[in-house]
Design a protein around this motif. Sequence first.
Motif, PDB file in Angstrom:
ATOM      1  N   LEU A 163       0.892  -1.244   0.011  1.00  0.00           N
ATOM      2  CA  LEU A 163      -0.088  -0.020   0.023  1.00  0.00           C
ATOM      3  C   LEU A 163       0.702   1.358  -0.106  1.00  0.00           C
ATOM      4  N   ASN A 164       1.962   1.329   0.774  1.00  0.00           N
ATOM      5  CA  ASN A 164       2.916   2.613   0.725  1.00  0.00           C
ATOM      6  C   ASN A 164       3.521   2.374  -0.584  1.00  0.00           C
ATOM      7  N   GLU A 165       3.922   1.444  -1.305  1.00  0.00           N
ATOM      8  CA  GLU A 165       4.297   1.563  -2.531  1.00  0.00           C
ATOM      9  C   GLU A 165       3.387   1.962  -3.402  1.00  0.00           C
ATOM     10  N   SER A 168       3.196   5.555  -2.938  1.00  0.00           N
ATOM     11  CA  SER A 168       4.461   6.398  -3.450  1.00  0.00           C
ATOM     12  C   SER A 168       4.494   6.641  -5.033  1.00  0.00           C
ATOM     13  N   ARG A 169       3.916   5.631  -5.650  1.00  0.00           N
ATOM     14  CA  ARG A 169       3.840   5.605  -7.321  1.00  0.00           C
ATOM     15  C   ARG A 169       2.823   6.463  -7.494  1.00  0.00           C
ATOM     16  N   LEU A 170       1.749   6.582  -7.021  1.00  0.00           N
ATOM     17  CA  LEU A 170       0.807   7.638  -7.322  1.00  0.00           C
ATOM     18  C   LEU A 170       1.346   9.019  -7.338  1.00  0.00           C
ATOM     19  N   ALA A 180      -0.350   7.689 -17.607  1.00  0.00           N
ATOM     20  CA  ALA A 180      -0.383   6.162 -17.750  1.00  0.00           C
ATOM     21  C   ALA A 180      -0.164   5.349 -16.386  1.00  0.00           C
ATOM     22  N   GLY A 181       0.820   5.818 -15.527  1.00  0.00           N
ATOM     23  CA  GLY A 181       1.282   5.288 -14.489  1.00  0.00           C
ATOM     24  C   GLY A 181       0.252   5.472 -13.188  1.00  0.00           C
TER      25      GLY A 181
END
Length: 216
Positions: A163-165, A168-170, A180-181
């Motif tokens: 969830l943290n990852e 972070s990606r968002l 796109a990501g």
Amino acid sequence: MQAPQREEIHLNGPSYKKNRSGIAKCVVLPELIKSLLSLAHGNADVECGFSENAALITDDRSSLSDISINGLRATKDAVKFYGQGKVHKVPICKGLLDNVEEAHSRYQVDQEITQRILEKKEAIVAAAKLTKHKELVLVGKEQNLIGQRKILQEDLENVSKMLNEGNSRLEATVATKNFAGVEMAQLLIGGAKKKLDVLKTQLGDNSDQMNQLKKN
């Protein structure tokens, strides 16, 4: 010159009970002497008892109980005392006949009492075994719940990292305007939240089962 007179010592004499000063002496000695005189000069009676027991307990009568052995010994002593060792010389009286008639009924009562004692002992042993079995089952269940809780906690940590990852990606995709990501990050976050809810429910069930087990 006249020789001094010897003072004779008698168990009941005045010279034994008190000395010249009038103080009692050797108070325990009479009791000690009586005790020594009461001791048997040998162990013949004991050895005779062993021999009589050996004659009673043969190969085909090796399961005789203590009560039966004592009864046979008492009967033999009675024959020896009342009949000079011969059965036909024992005087027949009403008390003897009554005892013979009541012997079987007394034997049955003794057997019933013995059977009840054995059944009670067996019940106690069975209850102890059942209690031990229940304790082992409870211990096994507790160990399983502890193992399950450990696995759930490890999964919870992994999902929290996922969830943290995703968050972070968002944040990174929004900052770089890489739309796109964004969809991938949202899918990662959504899957992590669903898994997190499932794990929390399972941990709650695990805690309830552990509490119920402790009450038992």
